[in-house]
Design a protein around this motif. Structure first.
Motif, short mmCIF file in Angstrom:
data_model
loop_
_atom_site.label_atom_id
_atom_site.label_comp_id
_atom_site.label_asym_id
_atom_site.label_seq_id
_atom_site.Cartn_x
_atom_site.Cartn_y
_atom_site.Cartn_z
N LEU A 97 -60.43 34.74 -6.90
CA LEU A 97 -61.60 33.93 -6.55
C LEU A 97 -61.84 33.95 -5.04
O LEU A 97 -62.98 34.08 -4.58
CB LEU A 97 -61.37 32.48 -6.99
N THR A 98 -60.76 33.86 -4.27
CA THR A 98 -60.89 33.86 -2.81
C THR A 98 -61.56 35.14 -2.33
O THR A 98 -62.51 35.10 -1.55
CB THR A 98 -59.49 33.73 -2.16
N LEU A 99 -61.06 36.27 -2.83
CA LEU A 99 -61.60 37.56 -2.37
C LEU A 99 -63.06 37.74 -2.82
O LEU A 99 -63.89 38.25 -2.07
CB LEU A 99 -60.73 38.72 -2.89
N MET A 126 -80.15 41.15 3.68
CA MET A 126 -79.81 41.28 2.27
C MET A 126 -81.00 41.01 1.36
O MET A 126 -81.31 41.76 0.45
CB MET A 126 -78.70 40.27 1.90
N LEU A 136 -68.69 37.99 -1.28
CA LEU A 136 -70.10 37.70 -1.55
C LEU A 136 -70.77 36.97 -0.39
O LEU A 136 -71.89 37.29 0.00
CB LEU A 136 -70.23 36.86 -2.83
N VAL A 137 -70.07 35.97 0.15
CA VAL A 137 -70.72 35.14 1.16
C VAL A 137 -70.64 35.75 2.55
O VAL A 137 -71.59 35.68 3.33
CB VAL A 137 -70.09 33.72 1.16
N VAL A 138 -69.51 36.37 2.89
CA VAL A 138 -69.29 36.79 4.28
C VAL A 138 -69.29 38.31 4.45
O VAL A 138 -70.06 38.85 5.24
CB VAL A 138 -67.97 36.20 4.81
N LEU A 139 -68.44 39.00 3.70
CA LEU A 139 -68.19 40.41 4.02
C LEU A 139 -69.38 41.31 3.70
O LEU A 139 -69.77 42.14 4.52
CB LEU A 139 -66.93 40.90 3.29
N ILE A 140 -69.96 41.16 2.51
CA ILE A 140 -71.08 42.04 2.14
C ILE A 140 -72.30 41.81 3.05
O ILE A 140 -72.85 42.78 3.59
CB ILE A 140 -71.43 41.90 0.63
N PRO A 141 -72.70 40.54 3.29
CA PRO A 141 -73.82 40.36 4.23
C PRO A 141 -73.54 40.92 5.63
O PRO A 141 -74.42 41.53 6.24
CB PRO A 141 -73.99 38.84 4.28
N PHE A 170 -63.52 26.33 -2.53
CA PHE A 170 -63.00 27.56 -1.94
C PHE A 170 -61.78 27.28 -1.07
O PHE A 170 -60.77 27.99 -1.14
CB PHE A 170 -64.07 28.27 -1.11
N VAL A 207 -78.15 38.14 8.74
CA VAL A 207 -77.50 38.97 7.72
C VAL A 207 -78.11 38.70 6.34
O VAL A 207 -78.22 39.62 5.52
CB VAL A 207 -75.96 38.78 7.67
N TYR A 208 -78.55 37.46 6.09
CA TYR A 208 -79.16 37.18 4.79
C TYR A 208 -80.58 37.70 4.70
O TYR A 208 -81.05 38.07 3.63
CB TYR A 208 -79.10 35.67 4.49
N PHE A 229 -72.65 29.88 4.63
CA PHE A 229 -72.01 30.84 5.53
C PHE A 229 -71.43 30.14 6.77
O PHE A 229 -70.25 30.34 7.10
CB PHE A 229 -73.02 31.91 5.96
N VAL A 235 -58.75 26.64 -3.28
CA VAL A 235 -58.33 27.86 -3.98
C VAL A 235 -57.66 28.82 -2.99
O VAL A 235 -56.56 29.33 -3.24
CB VAL A 235 -59.56 28.52 -4.65
N PHE A 284 -68.42 27.94 6.00
CA PHE A 284 -67.44 28.59 5.15
C PHE A 284 -65.97 28.24 5.48
O PHE A 284 -65.22 27.84 4.61
CB PHE A 284 -67.69 30.11 5.23
N ALA A 311 -53.63 30.13 -2.78
CA ALA A 311 -53.21 31.53 -2.80
C ALA A 311 -52.42 31.89 -1.54
O ALA A 311 -51.39 32.57 -1.61
CB ALA A 311 -54.42 32.45 -2.95
N TYR A 331 -65.37 35.35 -3.50
CA TYR A 331 -66.25 34.46 -2.76
C TYR A 331 -66.40 34.92 -1.31
O TYR A 331 -67.50 34.97 -0.76
CB TYR A 331 -65.68 33.04 -2.84
N LEU A 332 -65.26 35.31 -0.71
CA LEU A 332 -65.28 35.82 0.66
C LEU A 332 -66.19 37.04 0.78
O LEU A 332 -66.99 37.16 1.70
CB LEU A 332 -63.86 36.16 1.10
N THR A 348 -56.35 32.51 -8.11
CA THR A 348 -56.82 31.97 -6.83
C THR A 348 -57.11 33.09 -5.83
O THR A 348 -58.11 33.03 -5.11
CB THR A 348 -55.80 30.99 -6.22
N LEU A 349 -56.26 34.12 -5.79
CA LEU A 349 -56.53 35.20 -4.84
C LEU A 349 -57.80 35.96 -5.25
O LEU A 349 -58.62 36.32 -4.40
CB LEU A 349 -55.35 36.16 -4.75
#
Lengths: 292, 279
Positions: B20-22, A124, B27-32, A83, A120-121, A155, A86, A158, A90, B24-25, B17-18
């Motif tokens: 994938l970044t968005l 979920m 799924l792991v951080v924003l939604i939770p 991550f 938070v998990y 998390f 990547v 991250f 970008a 992953y971000l 890349t953008l």
């Protein structure tokens, strides 16, 4: 002429008593607050000598905790490493709308306290959570099981790699990559042969910090673990369990492993910082030794 | 084409890349994190207010914010002494001290927690000397504050060091040659130029302290109304399966730490603006 120079120098230097006081204060604070806690871990762990220390590891639950800790780090670190690469590609190589907002969002997990990161998990995936009913209908368990621990670890670790890479890659710009591409290299070749070698030290730096946090995380995994001995206990959680059972020798023996990891992390970090400074100085040299 | 979302580049891989970044971000951080706010939003207002204002909770806020504030102030003072010493003086062992400043970052919080408790409890190396003086260091607000100083110190030292290194001494020389004493020079010249860094370090230490858990729970004693921090209360509510109350408290804590971090950003932005005004 020389008299005024020494006068000047004296004026911007602290008097001897103040120097002594400040250095003394620093040594005292560092000794009491930083070194003493480190020392007490090993002294408590070796209270009964080597034999007692090794005896503390004669505990299958401890080995299961070590295993789970390694698994969680082995998933979280590579994920966040990929991550980081990547995201920094970008962000550093392109200009787009909302970039600085995206960087703030990537840093977000640092602003969230460990307990909330676990919570938070639970919201979920827990039984009363959004996906809880669906998960239990399909016989899947995330909370109070290894997947929850891995998620919480992902998390909290991250931002580690991304935040080391982004500023460096932004500073380096993309001229070298453009040159490689115009000479006929493919996108992948450019990444592997040009970009990656340029950021390798910062990458390593981010990875070791990420790994130390992944293996040492306590609050977030405590919330999602459920503390099932031998199943969902990581090393830090096992330390808590032993400590609360007044088995302090074993607790400190386990803690000594993580303390060693911490010291090793600091040592590698210091070496990398030192190397980076050498590289920086070397690149500055030509302009500083210009003939006047 | 007056407004472009992205400027042209010859490099490949932007979309991939953008994207994938968005993903992953999110799924792991924003939604939770969004789940936390949504959960809290489903609680009726009157119940929510009761949850975040019951006496035991208010006592935990007072302890958490009070101890964090005191600890951040102590960290700021100690951190200044250490950063000044490391930047300005040369003495044997300087590089080792410089390297171990990050010890609290490198040690897992649970490990620091049991180590500090072992030192400060009444049979501990430090605690046994405090006990006869009537000072109860472990299982008291004092112990919590000491643990938070330990956690906060590196933030102050690491933000102050670059600021102190940047002071080139010319302004100090000028002040001295105009007849200012060392003390006046410090108060009028040095202190104002490192104040932004000092405040940032203080705020970072404070923000970390209000959410801290591992290094505090062992030394706190965790007595309701007395030595129970808010993070622990969230865990307690969860263990009683009162998920709504846990979420409500989490939102309060999260908003508090966001406010502190926002304050840092505003502060830095205003300082940057002031500098730009000068130049």
């Amino acid at each position: 002429m020389s008299a005024t120079l020494t006068d000047k120098r004296r004026a911007v230097r602290d008097p001897h008593w103040l120097r002594g006081l400040m250095i003394g204060g620093t040594l005292l604070a560092a000794g009491l607050l930083l070194l003493l806690p480190l020392a007490v871990i090993f002294i408590e762990a070796f209270r009964d000598g080597w034999r007692g220390y090794l005896e503390s590891f004669n505990d299958p639950y401890a080995w299961q905790a070590i295993r789970l800790t390694i698994i969680a780090a082995a998933v979280a670190v590579p994920l966040n490493l990929v991550f980081g690469l990547v995201a920094s590609w970008a962000i550093a190589k392109f200009d787009f709308f909302g970039k600085s907002f995206l960087i703030s969002l990537i840093d977000l997990p640092f602003a969230v306290s460990p307990v909330i990161s676990g919570l938070v998990y639970v919201l979920m995936f827990g039984l009363q959570g959004w996906l809880g009913p669906w998960l239990s209908a399909n016989n899947l368990q995330i909370i109070f099981a290894a997947p929850g621990i891995i998620l919480a670890t992902v998390f909290v670790t991250f931002p580690f790699v991304a935040r080391e890479l982004i500023p460096l890659m932004q500073e380096q710009g993309s001229e070298e990559e453009q040159a490689a591409l115009s000479l006929g290299a493919s996108g992948w070749q450019t990444f592997w042969r040009v970009t990656l070698p340029n950021v390798k030290w910062a990458l390593l730096y981010g990875v070791i910090l990420c790994n130390a946090r992944a293996m040492g995380e306590f609050g977030a995994v405590a919330v999602v673990s459920g503390h099932i001995r031998g199943k969902t206990n990581t090393l830090p959680l096992h330390i808590e369990l032993l400590y609360n059972e007044y088995n302090s020798r074993a607790a400190f023996a386990m803690a000594s492993l993580l303390a060693l990891l911490g010291v090793a992390t600091l040592a590698v970090k210091t070496i990398i910082e030192w190397r980076l400074r050498q590289v920086q100085l070397a690149s500055l040299e030509p302009s500083t030794v210009e003939p006047s | 084409m007056a407004f472009k979302l992205k400027s042209r580049s010859v490099l490949p891989g932007f979309g991939l890349t953008l994207g994938l970044t968005l993903t992953y971000l999110s799924l792991v951080v924003l939604i939770p994190l969004a789940a936390l706010f949504l959960k809290t939003a489903t609680i009726p207002w009157d119940r929510l207010w009761l949850m975040i204002s019951e006496p035991r909770v208010v006592a935990s806020y007072k302890l958490t914010f009070g101890a964090s504030l005191v600890a951040a102030a102590v960290s700021a003072l100690l951190g200044f002494i250490i950063a000044w010493t490391l930047v300005r003086y040369r003495f044997p062992g300087r590089r080792i001290i410089d390297a171990i400043i990050d010890m609290p970052f490198a040690l897992p919080t649970a490990v620091s927690g049991i180590a500090l408790t072992a030192l400060l409890s009444k049979n501990g190396w430090i605690g046994r000397y405090l006990e006869p003086l009537g000072i109860k260091a472990a299982f008291s607000p004092l112990g919590i504050t000491i643990a938070l100083v330990f956690i906060g110190l590196p933030f102050v030292v690491r933000t102050l060091q670059p600021a102190l290194e940047e002071l080139d001494g010319e302004a100090e020389e000028a002040a001295a040659s105009l007849g200012a004493s060392r003390f006046t020079t410090f108060v009028r010249v040095i202190f104002p130029s490192i104040l932004p860094a000092l405040l940032t370090g203080f705020a970072l230490a404070f923000a970390r302290a209000i959410g801290e858990y591992g290094s505090v729970v062992f030394i706190a004693g965790n007595m309701p109304m007395k030595t129970e921090i808010t993070s622990l209360l969230i865990v307690t509510k969860l263990e009683q399966f009162d998920i709504a109350a846990a979420s409500a408290l989490a939102v309060v804590m999260l908003l508090a730490s966001f406010a502190v971090l926002l304050a840092i950003n505003v502060l830095q932005w205003r300082i940057a603006k002031r500098y730009r005004g000068v130049m």
